[in-house]
Design an enzyme around this catalytic site. Structure first.
Site, PDB file in Angstrom:
ATOM      1  N   THR A 136      -2.509  12.659  -3.369  1.00  0.00           N
ATOM      2  CA  THR A 136      -3.327  13.526  -2.575  1.00  0.00           C
ATOM      3  C   THR A 136      -2.737  13.276  -1.272  1.00  0.00           C
ATOM      4  OG1 THR A 136      -5.103  13.455  -4.095  1.00  0.00           O
ATOM      5  CG2 THR A 136      -5.246  13.969  -1.607  1.00  0.00           C
ATOM      6  N   GLU A 166      -3.430  16.384  -8.212  1.00  0.00           N
ATOM      7  CA  GLU A 166      -4.305  16.032  -9.680  1.00  0.00           C
ATOM      8  C   GLU A 166      -5.591  16.157  -9.152  1.00  0.00           C
ATOM      9  OE1 GLU A 166      -3.100  15.519 -12.705  1.00  0.00           O
ATOM     10  OE2 GLU A 166      -5.150  15.651 -12.753  1.00  0.00           O
ATOM     11  N   GLU A 170     -12.030   9.907 -12.484  1.00  0.00           N
ATOM     12  CA  GLU A 170     -12.097   8.722 -13.344  1.00  0.00           C
ATOM     13  C   GLU A 170     -13.019   8.643 -14.157  1.00  0.00           C
ATOM     14  OE1 GLU A 170     -11.917   5.400 -10.726  1.00  0.00           O
ATOM     15  OE2 GLU A 170     -10.015   6.378  -9.439  1.00  0.00           O
ATOM     16  N   GLY A 292     -18.712   8.045  -3.266  1.00  0.00           N
ATOM     17  CA  GLY A 292     -18.077   6.880  -2.932  1.00  0.00           C
ATOM     18  C   GLY A 292     -16.575   7.033  -3.866  1.00  0.00           C
ATOM     19  N   CYS A 295     -11.405   8.496  -3.642  1.00  0.00           N
ATOM     20  CA  CYS A 295     -10.941   9.660  -2.998  1.00  0.00           C
ATOM     21  C   CYS A 295     -11.893  10.237  -2.261  1.00  0.00           C
ATOM     22  CB  CYS A 295     -10.844  10.583  -4.182  1.00  0.00           C
ATOM     23  SG  CYS A 295      -9.541  10.226  -5.195  1.00  0.00           S
TER      24      CYS A 295
HETATM   25  P1  NAD Z   1      -3.863   3.145  -7.233  1.00  0.00           P
HETATM   26  O1  NAD Z   1      -4.355   2.495  -6.226  1.00  0.00           O
HETATM   27  O2  NAD Z   1      -4.853   3.012  -8.873  1.00  0.00           O
HETATM   28  O3  NAD Z   1      -2.713   3.162  -7.902  1.00  0.00           O
HETATM   29  C1  NAD Z   1      -1.458   3.444  -7.166  1.00  0.00           C
HETATM   30  C2  NAD Z   1      -0.258   2.670  -7.597  1.00  0.00           C
HETATM   31  O4  NAD Z   1       1.015   2.696  -7.022  1.00  0.00           O
HETATM   32  C3  NAD Z   1      -0.398   0.954  -7.487  1.00  0.00           C
HETATM   33  O5  NAD Z   1      -0.364   0.526  -9.057  1.00  0.00           O
HETATM   34  C4  NAD Z   1       0.608   0.434  -6.847  1.00  0.00           C
HETATM   35  O6  NAD Z   1       0.972  -0.885  -7.103  1.00  0.00           O
HETATM   36  C5  NAD Z   1       1.684   1.390  -7.019  1.00  0.00           C
HETATM   37  N1  NAD Z   1       2.688   1.526  -5.826  1.00  0.00           N
HETATM   38  C6  NAD Z   1       2.169   1.454  -4.448  1.00  0.00           C
HETATM   39  N2  NAD Z   1       3.795   1.568  -3.800  1.00  0.00           N
HETATM   40  C7  NAD Z   1       4.516   1.853  -5.055  1.00  0.00           C
HETATM   41  C8  NAD Z   1       5.987   1.903  -4.766  1.00  0.00           C
HETATM   42  N3  NAD Z   1       6.509   1.991  -3.611  1.00  0.00           N
HETATM   43  N4  NAD Z   1       6.703   1.981  -5.815  1.00  0.00           N
HETATM   44  C9  NAD Z   1       6.103   2.030  -7.090  1.00  0.00           C
HETATM   45  N5  NAD Z   1       4.778   1.800  -7.253  1.00  0.00           N
HETATM   46  C10 NAD Z   1       4.118   1.817  -6.137  1.00  0.00           C
HETATM   47  O7  NAD Z   1      -4.226   4.656  -6.748  1.00  0.00           O
HETATM   48  P2  NAD Z   1      -4.922   6.187  -7.676  1.00  0.00           P
HETATM   49  O8  NAD Z   1      -6.260   5.968  -7.919  1.00  0.00           O
HETATM   50  O9  NAD Z   1      -4.074   6.193  -9.049  1.00  0.00           O
HETATM   51  O10 NAD Z   1      -4.452   7.119  -6.786  1.00  0.00           O
HETATM   52  C11 NAD Z   1      -3.114   7.452  -6.518  1.00  0.00           C
HETATM   53  C12 NAD Z   1      -3.157   8.965  -5.693  1.00  0.00           C
HETATM   54  O11 NAD Z   1      -3.891   9.878  -6.371  1.00  0.00           O
HETATM   55  C13 NAD Z   1      -3.855   8.976  -4.521  1.00  0.00           C
HETATM   56  O12 NAD Z   1      -3.011   9.770  -3.492  1.00  0.00           O
HETATM   57  C14 NAD Z   1      -4.966   9.515  -4.927  1.00  0.00           C
HETATM   58  O13 NAD Z   1      -5.855   9.973  -3.745  1.00  0.00           O
HETATM   59  C15 NAD Z   1      -4.761  10.595  -5.889  1.00  0.00           C
HETATM   60  N6  NAD Z   1      -5.923  10.797  -6.600  1.00  0.00           N
HETATM   61  C16 NAD Z   1      -6.582   9.924  -7.269  1.00  0.00           C
HETATM   62  C17 NAD Z   1      -7.640  10.172  -8.165  1.00  0.00           C
HETATM   63  C18 NAD Z   1      -8.322   9.154  -8.733  1.00  0.00           C
HETATM   64  O14 NAD Z   1      -9.320   9.582  -9.396  1.00  0.00           O
HETATM   65  N7  NAD Z   1      -8.118   7.879  -8.641  1.00  0.00           N
HETATM   66  C19 NAD Z   1      -7.819  11.484  -8.490  1.00  0.00           C
HETATM   67  C20 NAD Z   1      -6.903  12.605  -7.948  1.00  0.00           C
HETATM   68  C21 NAD Z   1      -5.864  12.129  -7.056  1.00  0.00           C
END
Ligand code: NAD
Length: 483
Positions: A136, A166, A170, A292, A295
């Site tokens: 995001t 996306e 969760e 909370g 996101c």
């Molecule tokens: P997360 O913290 O669970 O995962 C991010 C991963 O990226 C980590 O494992 C980290 O080690 C890895 N990472 C960081 N820098 C890196 C690099 N340079 N190369 C390779 N890997 C690297 O985050 P998330 O919850 O999966 O969210 C990711 C994105 O998706 C965010 O922008 C979030 O806002 C968005 N998003 C999240 C959700 C959700 O429900 N969690 C839903 C929709 C969108």
């Protein structure tokens, strides 16, 4: 705009695409297994060496329904894991960036993880690749990515940058990914639109939903998903605006719940009444302790900041945040109202994850509540079906805090029990047994999990959100008779 069941160039049908997914967190890992499930060759990259080792060893690093099954199905076949981003990018036609975009101290999205991955990808761009924003990100980030790639030596003809936000939640992430309300592709170039369609083809034409070995989903999508093609900017805005709207819906019903408490009405009845209007809808109208998670809080703030940066004061979003903060404070007020002094009291807490069905404790209201209880001198016993390990890393290691083996142990000897996460197993608790284990029969429910009648029958003093207070205990001179 390409709609449900649209026609795709037949030459591209059934062709698997080589995909790299950068980040193996809640979004990256789900996207990786689901792309493999659609028949693509996927390599998932993370800088976290330990996590990559876990994944390669067949361990599942996050709690998410259906994820273990899909990992077992595809790992070592269409799905592999590595820490080598350059190599993974070289092998791939499409590179999905799914790294974290946390909130910076000033409220904007911190895009340093995105920039770091993009700089590394630039070195791998010898032939055409599509770079996809899955994380995001604020509107116009696609231009920054483009600029960064060019600044790091990539040639214009070797890449396009598109947005594919996306919307998974969760707890139901796999099903949400494979059976979405819509897929949004923000791409300004025809070659990128074509490649994105190849990736989502089994969902666009519905062939995935007719497969016998498909992951079952609640939605009927035989005619294919709603597939929306927009400009990159619009897609970026769609994601932030969607999350801000959902957060607004939560704050709205929470504000209404406060009014319900003041006038003696029931917010669940009111929510049902408003939600039955198709223009409004039932979902996200559950009053509670406020949103909370990783996101909503950061995305509402980031969206406000994006608007501010281009000269628009999106003040509605500030009110949404204010109501959310006040809702948590209101919950604590109910506890104080029920127990008088908190110092020295024993409080059980059911739930640590920010919502049911996940082990994610990032920005979880539960964590903040436990910290406040400890700061006010309570003894706290916590229990969560999935998030204990992750919560341990965030909560202080001190004798006043215990991690209980189950809900009953958390309630044992407690002056009050707080319900802060909507886990199904809490709904199924034996209320009489629970009541018998507690010192005072006080339950403060921030998720409206129990019916007022059941709580009254079980003999609880029960405070929930936007509903009447129940006193199933014997009343003596206006107060609750404690044992
Ligand atoms: P997360 O913290 O669970 O995962 C991010 C991963 O990226 C980590 O494992 C980290 O080690 C890895 N990472 C960081 N820098 C890196 C690099 N340079 N190369 C390779 N890997 C690297 O985050 P998330 O919850 O999966 O969210 C990711 C994105 O998706 C965010 O922008 C979030 O806002 C968005 N998003 C999240 C959700 C959700 O429900 N969690 C839903 C929709 C969108």
């Amino acid at each position: 705009m390409l709609e449900r069941g649209c026609v795709v160039n037949p030459a591209t049908i059934d062709k698997s695409v080589k995909i790299a997914v950068v980040g193996s967190g809640y979004v990256g890992l789900i996207a990786a297994v689901c792309f493999a499930e659609l028949g693509h060759q996927v390599v998932c990259v993370d800088i976290d060496r330990h996590r990559v080792e876990q994944l390669n060893a067949g361990e599942v690093p996050i709690y998410e329904e259906l994820l273990p099954e899909l990992l077992a199905r595809h790992r070592g076949r269409g799905l592999s894991f590595t820490t080598d981003l350059t190599e993974a990018a070289k092998q791939s036609e499409a590179i999905f960036i799914a790294v974290g975009t946390p909130q910076s101290p000033t409220g904007e999205a911190d895009l340093s993880q995105v920039e770091a991955s993009v700089s590394e990808i630039a070195a791998a761009l010898g032939e055409y690749k599509m770079i996809v924003e899955k994380s995001t990100v604020p509107v116009l980030t696609n231009r920054w990515i483009r600029r960064t790639l060019l600044a790091n030596g990539a040639r214009e003809e070797h890449f396009d940058v598109i947005s594919n936000p996306e919307f998974l939640r969760e707890g139901t992430a796999v099903e949400d990914f494979l059976y979405p309300d819509r897929v949004v592709i923000g791409a300004d170039q025809a070659r990128a639109r074509e490649l994105a369609r190849r990736i989502y083809q089994p969902m666009i034409d519905g062939s995935y939903y007719r497969r016998e070995d498909r992951v079952p989903g609640a939605r009927e999508l035989n005619d294919g998903v709603l597939y929306l093609e927009t400009s990159a900017q619009s897609a970026e805005l769609i994601k932030h605006a969607s999350n801000a709207f959902l957060a607004m819906k939560i704050s709205f019903i929470n504000a209404v719940s406060n009014l319900c408490e003041l006038v003696g009405s029931d917010v669940t009845e009111v929510a049902r009444g408003i939600g039955s209007d198709a223009r409004i809808g039932q979902r996200f109208l559950n009053a509670g302790i406020g949103y909370g998670g990783s996101c909503f809080p950061k995305d509402v703030r980031a969206f406000y900041k994006v608007a501010e940066s281009v000269g628009y004061d999106f003040e509605l979003l500030q009110v949404v945040e204010r109501i959310n903060t006040a809702q948590q404070q209101h919950f604590m007020k109910k506890l104080r109202g029920a127990l008088w002094n908190l110092r020295g009291k024993k409080v059980g807490v059911l739930g640590l994850a920010f919502k049911g069905g996940t082990d994610d404790v990032r920005e979880s209201p539960a964590i903040q509540i436990v910290r406040t209880l400890l700061a006010e001198g309570c003894q706290v016993a916590v229990y969560d079906p999935a998030a204990m390990e992750k919560a341990r890393r965030l909560l202080p290691n001190e004798p006043e805090l215990t991690f209980a083996a189950d809900s009953y142990r958390a309630a044992e000897g407690a002056h009050a029990l707080l319900v802060v996460t909507e886990w199904k197993e809490f709904v199924e608790l034996d209320l009489r047994l629970l009541r018998g284990m507690m010192r005072y029969p006080v339950v403060i429910d921030g998720r409206n999990l129990f019916s007022l009648e059941d709580m009254e029958r079980a003999g609880f003093q029960y405070h929930s959100v936007g509903r009447a207070t129940v006193d199933g205990t014997r009343i003596e001179s206006g107060g609750v008779r404690m044992r």
